[in-house]
Design a protein around this motif. Sequence first.
Motif: not given
Length: 238
Positions: A208-231
């Motif tokens: 249903k959902y495909l994302h790659f390269p995971k080194r980038l996409t997981f990093l972006l997903k992690f950053i998205s959980f940070l406080p908005s001022s940080l990301w």
Amino acid sequence: MSTKTVLITGATSGIGAALFEQYTQNGEQVIACGRDKTKLAAIAERAYQTCSFDMTVPHEIADATQHINLIDILILNAGNCRYIDNAKAFDGELFSDVISTNLTALGWLLQYLLPKVSSGGQVVFVSSSATILPFPRSEAYGASKAGIDYLANSLRFDLVEEEIDVTLIHPGFVKTPLTDKNTFNMPFLITSEEAAKRMIKGIDKRKKYLHFPKRLTFLLKFISFLPSSLWQALITRK
């Protein structure tokens, strides 16, 4: 396994061209679609069919695809990327053009091609990992891709009774003629061939959902959980 009929938009360049090459090598029947008639002619002998149309012009889509019968995998890949360089002097024409090409055109493509997708088939939307986080200058491109995400995820529900699966793909940075124009750093850049290989593997598994390269996409997903001022500080850092 039976031979599949695969329709690819944007099949003459970048990821679309790589998908065409790999699917034909795998023995599938590929319907190659694009605007460039010269490039389509160059691959016509290896294609099952070719279709030339501007996907922002509905009657061209209707005319070019009227002889297509059943499609097993519909890959909506074609698109454009343009940036808003001066937000204060917002370019409405550029914004409208990108939305029209990347998002509105999908409505016309679905109108004329979705009825041809067989029961048990798939519709594949090529979006972007840019929808995980907002990026500078990406107001038009990001908005169009975010619209694709919603379209794909909503359509998935409504195609259950038709037994048609929907796959949404978030590629990271892929080396194509479009990204060759970028003047900024593109971390974890991969080739079109590698992107196509990962896409076909995911499509075969009917993900249903495909994302790659995971080194980038997981990093972006992690950053998205940070406080908005940080990301925001991270994203806008030169």
